[in-house]
Design an enzyme around this catalytic site. Structure first.
Site, PDB file in Angstrom:
ATOM      1  N   SER A   1       0.824  -1.375  -0.041  1.00  0.00           N
ATOM      2  CA  SER A   1       0.168   0.003   0.020  1.00  0.00           C
ATOM      3  C   SER A   1       0.903   1.221   0.049  1.00  0.00           C
ATOM      4  O   SER A   1       1.912   1.165   0.579  1.00  0.00           O
ATOM      5  CB  SER A   1      -0.781   0.122   1.433  1.00  0.00           C
ATOM      6  OG  SER A   1      -1.440   1.313   1.440  1.00  0.00           O
TER       7      SER A   1
ATOM      8  N   TYR B   1      -1.357  -0.387  10.661  1.00  0.00           N
ATOM      9  CA  TYR B   1      -1.547  -1.216   9.345  1.00  0.00           C
ATOM     10  C   TYR B   1      -0.592  -1.169   8.374  1.00  0.00           C
ATOM     11  O   TYR B   1       0.079  -2.052   7.843  1.00  0.00           O
ATOM     12  CB  TYR B   1      -2.977  -0.826   8.702  1.00  0.00           C
ATOM     13  CG  TYR B   1      -3.149  -1.052   7.323  1.00  0.00           C
ATOM     14  CD1 TYR B   1      -3.573  -2.361   7.014  1.00  0.00           C
ATOM     15  CD2 TYR B   1      -2.898  -0.013   6.406  1.00  0.00           C
ATOM     16  CE1 TYR B   1      -3.744  -2.591   5.555  1.00  0.00           C
ATOM     17  CE2 TYR B   1      -3.164  -0.376   5.091  1.00  0.00           C
ATOM     18  CZ  TYR B   1      -3.563  -1.605   4.622  1.00  0.00           C
ATOM     19  OH  TYR B   1      -3.843  -1.924   3.374  1.00  0.00           O
TER      20      TYR B   1
ATOM     21  N   LYS C   1       2.523  -3.614   6.625  1.00  0.00           N
ATOM     22  CA  LYS C   1       2.913  -3.450   5.185  1.00  0.00           C
ATOM     23  C   LYS C   1       4.366  -3.491   4.685  1.00  0.00           C
ATOM     24  O   LYS C   1       5.210  -4.100   4.371  1.00  0.00           O
ATOM     25  CB  LYS C   1       1.952  -2.591   4.392  1.00  0.00           C
ATOM     26  CG  LYS C   1       0.363  -2.754   4.400  1.00  0.00           C
ATOM     27  CD  LYS C   1       0.185  -4.204   3.525  1.00  0.00           C
ATOM     28  CE  LYS C   1      -1.245  -4.493   3.568  1.00  0.00           C
ATOM     29  NZ  LYS C   1      -1.533  -5.604   2.913  1.00  0.00           N
TER      30      LYS C   1
HETATM   31  C1  UD1 Z   1      -7.399   4.961   3.097  1.00  0.00           C
HETATM   32  C2  UD1 Z   1      -6.272   4.391   4.166  1.00  0.00           C
HETATM   33  C3  UD1 Z   1      -5.153   3.599   3.442  1.00  0.00           C
HETATM   34  C4  UD1 Z   1      -5.926   2.635   2.321  1.00  0.00           C
HETATM   35  C5  UD1 Z   1      -7.138   3.317   1.648  1.00  0.00           C
HETATM   36  C6  UD1 Z   1      -7.778   2.416   0.659  1.00  0.00           C
HETATM   37  C7  UD1 Z   1      -6.240   5.893   5.967  1.00  0.00           C
HETATM   38  C8  UD1 Z   1      -5.366   6.949   6.777  1.00  0.00           C
HETATM   39  N1  UD1 Z   1      -5.776   5.330   4.958  1.00  0.00           N
HETATM   40  O1  UD1 Z   1      -6.727   6.029   2.318  1.00  0.00           O
HETATM   41  O2  UD1 Z   1      -4.524   3.056   4.171  1.00  0.00           O
HETATM   42  O3  UD1 Z   1      -4.905   1.964   1.653  1.00  0.00           O
HETATM   43  O4  UD1 Z   1      -7.859   3.974   2.495  1.00  0.00           O
HETATM   44  O5  UD1 Z   1      -8.300   2.967  -0.048  1.00  0.00           O
HETATM   45  O6  UD1 Z   1      -7.438   5.573   6.408  1.00  0.00           O
HETATM   46  N2  UD1 Z   1     -13.024  11.538   3.024  1.00  0.00           N
HETATM   47  C9  UD1 Z   1     -14.012  12.025   3.441  1.00  0.00           C
HETATM   48  N3  UD1 Z   1     -15.133  11.575   3.883  1.00  0.00           N
HETATM   49  C10 UD1 Z   1     -15.435  10.336   3.998  1.00  0.00           C
HETATM   50  C11 UD1 Z   1     -14.336   9.676   3.586  1.00  0.00           C
HETATM   51  C12 UD1 Z   1     -13.172   9.979   3.312  1.00  0.00           C
HETATM   52  O7  UD1 Z   1     -14.072  13.305   3.171  1.00  0.00           O
HETATM   53  O8  UD1 Z   1     -16.616   9.830   4.685  1.00  0.00           O
HETATM   54  C13 UD1 Z   1     -11.758  12.070   2.339  1.00  0.00           C
HETATM   55  C14 UD1 Z   1     -10.481  11.737   3.267  1.00  0.00           C
HETATM   56  O9  UD1 Z   1     -10.364  12.951   4.295  1.00  0.00           O
HETATM   57  C15 UD1 Z   1      -9.509  11.697   2.198  1.00  0.00           C
HETATM   58  C16 UD1 Z   1     -10.327  11.271   1.009  1.00  0.00           C
HETATM   59  O10 UD1 Z   1     -11.501  11.485   1.132  1.00  0.00           O
HETATM   60  O11 UD1 Z   1      -9.150  13.200   1.717  1.00  0.00           O
HETATM   61  C17 UD1 Z   1      -9.841   9.669   0.834  1.00  0.00           C
HETATM   62  O12 UD1 Z   1     -10.428   8.894   2.041  1.00  0.00           O
HETATM   63  P1  UD1 Z   1     -10.145   7.229   1.969  1.00  0.00           P
HETATM   64  O13 UD1 Z   1     -11.098   6.838   0.877  1.00  0.00           O
HETATM   65  O14 UD1 Z   1     -10.548   7.104   3.449  1.00  0.00           O
HETATM   66  O15 UD1 Z   1      -8.742   7.027   1.616  1.00  0.00           O
HETATM   67  P2  UD1 Z   1      -7.403   7.305   2.335  1.00  0.00           P
HETATM   68  O16 UD1 Z   1      -7.493   7.836   3.678  1.00  0.00           O
HETATM   69  O17 UD1 Z   1      -6.476   7.951   1.164  1.00  0.00           O
END
Ligand code: UD1
Length: 359
Positions: free
Chosen positions: A145, A169, A173
């Protein structure tokens, strides 16, 4: 599907090549099984079904027109692994390589239950590698990842960015990558390809396979699709004050089918590689903000997605995207599916399967 021009390497078909696919019943595993079968491989699936689905495997079989061998069990079960490797060899199709997806994958849960994560992800991989050694299987493709990079020093992330994970996590990895590096140094025949995924989203274009998170989704895309289908009232957008294009977080979203094809390319690479260990980013090289993804999804699906801004989510970074040039140079792979494809395919999956694989 037409063969893209960037497929520069031509290898003989991989027919009769038997593979062990751990965690094959999960989101990325099922999409990869389909591409492996299409490329001529014969995958044997090992999954404990803690986060995978029997129905998903049935659908892979029906899409591929191929019956899968499926074993229900854990990568931490030494006896089971030995039995699987010996049985394949006794039946005339010895396992040639392992594609290793099995593992726990929730960042938040890993903070609350670190020992579970080290047990399954690290000890489980060690058990698997030891069984591979006993069975003389020298090749593994590992589900890593972009999380291994931790706080970005610069963007895009290249594979030479320091490894400094910020949660258990990510540490599991990074530790497995180090184990694989050492395993490859120990024997000239060993081959390990660590694929550092960015943000896989979307679904198979048939609408039959997709992501089916348990409970409330942690990740952005499945949350958006669940709002669209009426399962959640609105999306919380975590942070609108980041130093990004529109203040919301920027990520490198990659279509799960592109990601799946990357695994087939990684196996082909292992067969011609002259060195043992390699870590490769799988991303598109493009950053997309939360609001850009939301707007693209609304346009493609025709569904309005109500949203509210909330404070930043702890542990989130402002932006990250991949430098995918190593994948193109070594694997002859690059992502071809657009953000609109990801949204259209993800919406088809969610609208046709509002409860995922549950009735
Ligand atoms: C997360 C994991 C990462 C994993 C990946 C799988 C964390 C810190 N990292 O990455 O280890 O490999 O998912 O896809 O959790 N967001 C919102 N609203 C939501 C959910 C997310 O605004 O309900 C935003 C987050 O703040 C971020 C973006 O969307 O800016 C992407 O978030 P997310 O899909 O959870 O992925 P990551 O955090 O990048």
């Amino acid at each position: 599907m037409p063969i893209p021009s960037f497929q520069r390497f031509h290898l003989p078909p991989a027919s009769n090549s038997s593979l062990l696919v751990t965690g094959g019943a999960g989101y990325i595993g099922t999409h990869t099984l389909l591409e492996l079968i299409r490329a001529g491989y014969q995958p044997v699936v090992l999954d404990d079904f803690s986060n995978g689905s029997h129905l998903a495997l049935k659908r892979v079989e029906s899409l591929a027109g191929h019956t899968l061998q499926v074993v229900e069990g854990s990568i931490t079960d030494t006896g089971l692994l030995d039995a699987m490797f010996s049985s394949a060899a006794e039946h005339g199709s010895p396992i040639q390589a392992v594609v290793h997806f099995a593992g726990l994958k929730s960042v938040g849960e890993s903070v609350a239950k670190p020992l579970d994560y080290y047990q399954t992800n690290v000890a489980g991989t060690l058990t698997l590698l030891q069984a591979m050694e006993r069975a003389h299987v020298h090749t593994i493709v590992f589900s890593s990842s972009a999380t291994v990079y931790g706080i970005p020093l610069a963007q895009p992330y290249t594979e030479s960015h320091p490894i400094a994970p910020v949660n258990p996590y990510g540490s599991t990895k990074a530790i497995v990558e180090q184990i694989l590096r050492d395993w490859c140094a120990a024997h000239p025949a060993h081959r390990a390809t660590c694929l550092r995924y960015f943000n896989p989203i979307g679904a198979h274009p048939s609408g039959m396979l997709g992501e089916a998170p348990e409970g409330i989704p942690n990740n952005l895309f499945p949350f958006i699709t669940q709002v669209a289908v009426g399962k959640r009232p609105h999306l919380n957008v975590f942070g609108n004050d980041y130093p990004t294009v529109d203040g919301t977080g920027v990520r490198d979203y990659i279509h799960v089918v592109d990601l799946a094809i990357g695994h087939v390319k990684a196996l082909e690479h292992s067969r011609r590689a002259t060195t043992g260990f390699v870590a490769i980013n799988l991303g598109t090289g493009r950053g997309t903000s939360v609001l850009e993804l939301l707007h693209a999804f609304q346009t493609v699906s025709g569904q309005a997605i109500p949203y509210e801004f909330q404070p930043r989510r702890p542990g989130d970074i402002a932006e990250c995207w991949a430098d995918p040039s190593t994948a193109e140079a070594l694997l002859g792979w690059k992502a071809t599916r657009t953000l609109e494809d990801m949204c259209a395919d993800g919406w088809r999956w969610q609208s046709q399967n509002p409860n995922g694989y549950e009735p």
